[in-house]
Design a protein around this motif. Structure first.
Motif, PDB file in Angstrom:
ATOM      1  N   ARG A 115       0.768  -1.120   0.067  1.00 33.15           N
ATOM      2  CA  ARG A 115      -0.045   0.185   0.069  1.00 33.15           C
ATOM      3  C   ARG A 115       0.847   1.181  -0.087  1.00 33.15           C
ATOM      4  O   ARG A 115       0.699   2.280  -0.754  1.00 33.15           O
ATOM      5  CB  ARG A 115      -0.986  -0.004   1.222  1.00 33.15           C
ATOM      6  N   ASP A 116       1.733   1.261   0.766  1.00 31.30           N
ATOM      7  CA  ASP A 116       2.567   2.641   0.895  1.00 31.30           C
ATOM      8  C   ASP A 116       3.301   2.838  -0.408  1.00 31.30           C
ATOM      9  O   ASP A 116       3.732   4.099  -0.673  1.00 31.30           O
ATOM     10  CB  ASP A 116       3.607   2.549   2.134  1.00 31.30           C
ATOM     11  N   PHE A 117       3.828   1.852  -0.944  1.00 34.75           N
ATOM     12  CA  PHE A 117       4.663   2.158  -2.196  1.00 34.75           C
ATOM     13  C   PHE A 117       3.621   2.674  -3.149  1.00 34.75           C
ATOM     14  O   PHE A 117       4.118   3.520  -3.961  1.00 34.75           O
ATOM     15  CB  PHE A 117       5.181   0.872  -2.685  1.00 34.75           C
ATOM     16  N   PRO A 138      -6.923  -9.448 -18.348  1.00 42.09           N
ATOM     17  CA  PRO A 138      -7.675 -10.688 -18.320  1.00 42.09           C
ATOM     18  C   PRO A 138      -6.901 -11.712 -17.442  1.00 42.09           C
ATOM     19  O   PRO A 138      -7.219 -12.552 -16.717  1.00 42.09           O
ATOM     20  CB  PRO A 138      -8.262 -11.226 -19.483  1.00 42.09           C
ATOM     21  N   LEU A 139      -5.447 -11.577 -17.322  1.00 44.17           N
ATOM     22  CA  LEU A 139      -4.677 -12.617 -16.825  1.00 44.17           C
ATOM     23  C   LEU A 139      -4.074 -12.007 -15.619  1.00 44.17           C
ATOM     24  O   LEU A 139      -3.339 -12.817 -14.967  1.00 44.17           O
ATOM     25  CB  LEU A 139      -3.643 -12.990 -17.877  1.00 44.17           C
ATOM     26  N   ALA A 140      -4.296 -11.085 -14.975  1.00 41.44           N
ATOM     27  CA  ALA A 140      -3.750 -10.395 -13.998  1.00 41.44           C
ATOM     28  C   ALA A 140      -4.653 -10.591 -12.627  1.00 41.44           C
ATOM     29  O   ALA A 140      -5.788 -10.383 -12.854  1.00 41.44           O
ATOM     30  CB  ALA A 140      -3.333  -8.830 -14.210  1.00 41.44           C
ATOM     31  N   SER A 141      -3.920 -10.764 -11.589  1.00 38.48           N
ATOM     32  CA  SER A 141      -4.646 -10.799 -10.370  1.00 38.48           C
ATOM     33  C   SER A 141      -3.662 -10.314  -9.336  1.00 38.48           C
ATOM     34  O   SER A 141      -2.495 -10.066  -9.687  1.00 38.48           O
ATOM     35  CB  SER A 141      -4.912 -12.239 -10.009  1.00 38.48           C
ATOM     36  N   VAL A 142      -4.014  -9.947  -8.053  1.00 32.45           N
ATOM     37  CA  VAL A 142      -3.147  -9.106  -7.059  1.00 32.45           C
ATOM     38  C   VAL A 142      -3.656  -9.961  -5.792  1.00 32.45           C
ATOM     39  O   VAL A 142      -4.438 -10.264  -5.361  1.00 32.45           O
ATOM     40  CB  VAL A 142      -3.546  -7.578  -7.035  1.00 32.45           C
ATOM     41  N   GLY A 143      -2.421  -9.661  -4.845  1.00 34.66           N
ATOM     42  CA  GLY A 143      -2.507  -9.989  -3.343  1.00 34.66           C
ATOM     43  C   GLY A 143      -1.856  -8.962  -2.710  1.00 34.66           C
ATOM     44  O   GLY A 143      -1.241  -7.892  -3.147  1.00 34.66           O
ATOM     45  N   GLY A 166      -4.493  -3.941   7.224  1.00 30.43           N
ATOM     46  CA  GLY A 166      -4.519  -2.606   6.839  1.00 30.43           C
ATOM     47  C   GLY A 166      -4.467  -2.682   5.276  1.00 30.43           C
ATOM     48  O   GLY A 166      -5.100  -2.077   4.539  1.00 30.43           O
ATOM     49  N   ALA A 167      -3.385  -3.828   4.872  1.00 34.93           N
ATOM     50  CA  ALA A 167      -3.446  -3.987   3.330  1.00 34.93           C
ATOM     51  C   ALA A 167      -4.456  -4.507   2.778  1.00 34.93           C
ATOM     52  O   ALA A 167      -4.840  -4.048   1.703  1.00 34.93           O
ATOM     53  CB  ALA A 167      -1.929  -4.721   3.113  1.00 34.93           C
ATOM     54  N   ARG A 168      -4.997  -5.564   3.150  1.00 37.42           N
ATOM     55  CA  ARG A 168      -6.144  -6.147   2.666  1.00 37.42           C
ATOM     56  C   ARG A 168      -7.252  -5.422   2.514  1.00 37.42           C
ATOM     57  O   ARG A 168      -8.118  -5.104   1.499  1.00 37.42           O
ATOM     58  CB  ARG A 168      -6.883  -7.389   3.624  1.00 37.42           C
ATOM     59  N   THR A 181      -4.601 -13.457  -1.005  1.00 36.43           N
ATOM     60  CA  THR A 181      -3.394 -14.154  -0.963  1.00 36.43           C
ATOM     61  C   THR A 181      -2.474 -13.156  -0.356  1.00 36.43           C
ATOM     62  O   THR A 181      -2.538 -12.041  -0.312  1.00 36.43           O
ATOM     63  CB  THR A 181      -2.874 -14.294  -2.437  1.00 36.43           C
ATOM     64  N   LEU A 182      -1.288 -13.609   0.279  1.00 38.80           N
ATOM     65  CA  LEU A 182      -0.445 -12.783   1.036  1.00 38.80           C
ATOM     66  C   LEU A 182       0.847 -13.228   0.671  1.00 38.80           C
ATOM     67  O   LEU A 182       1.296 -14.369   0.686  1.00 38.80           O
ATOM     68  CB  LEU A 182      -0.698 -12.588   2.567  1.00 38.80           C
TER      69      LEU A 182
END
Length: 182
Positions: A115-117, A138-143, A166-168, A181-182
């Motif tokens: 988050r801070d970045f 379509p092929l991207a996901s995040v954690g 906080g990040a979630r 995911t973490l």
């Protein structure tokens, strides 16, 4: 980790790989982790790979996967047979350089964001608008990778909880998606 330690670890991994079972790639998810991709032809930073090496490596890996009947899979909380491609820290090069290369080979990828970045106004990192653009692919996901990129093992338990929660909360609010995911 300095370059020498990295090369020693790489050599040991290569050597021990000689003794791996033939079907090992089908046993669970194998995760390839990248950080930044540099437009320079070489770099002394082990967290940054030159664009040409990344592109060439992905090309060879895609060909290998086809010839060995190995699938590229999205990174998820549950292991599945195949190879998952991930990126740590949310560098902008993931969107600008890696995403088109991976899309060319239909390879899904997962980005762990700090988050801070994202809020730092540092042009090396994806900002919140970039993250939205990334998720339109379509092929991207995040954690999550925490709120402040602290070494979680060095923090008291209450601070670890704050980093993760906080990040979630930030990423779920930003994306409108559950983050698992973490």
């Amino acid at each position: 980790m300095n370059r020498l330690a990295h090369e020693i670890a790489r050599s040991l991994a290569s050597f021990t790989g000689l003794f791996a079972r033939a079907n090992q790639a089908r046993v669970g998810t194998r995760v390839l982790l990248f950080h930044d991709i540099s437009t320079k032809s070489s770099t002394g930073d082990i967290y940054s790979i030159p664009h040409s090496r990344f592109g060439g490596g992905i090309e060879r890996l895609a060909n290998w996967a086809v010839s060995h009947d190995v699938q590229f899979v999205p990174f998820s909380e549950s292991p599945v047979p195949g190879v998952a491609v991930t990126f740590d820290d949310g560098y902008k090069s993931t969107l600008e350089i890696a995403a088109p290369i991976l899309a060319n080979h239909a390879i899904p990828f997962h980005v762990f964001l700090t988050r801070d970045f994202a809020r730092s106004n540092n042009s090396r990192y994806l900002n919140e608008a970039d993250i939205q653009r990334l998720l339109s692919l379509p092929l991207a996901s995040v954690g999550i990778h925490g709120t402040s990129h602290q070494r979680l093992r060095n923090l008291p338990t209450s601070r670890v909880r704050d980093e993760i929660r906080g990040a979630r909360a930030w990423l779920e609010d930003l994306t409108g998606r559950p983050i698992t995911t973490l």
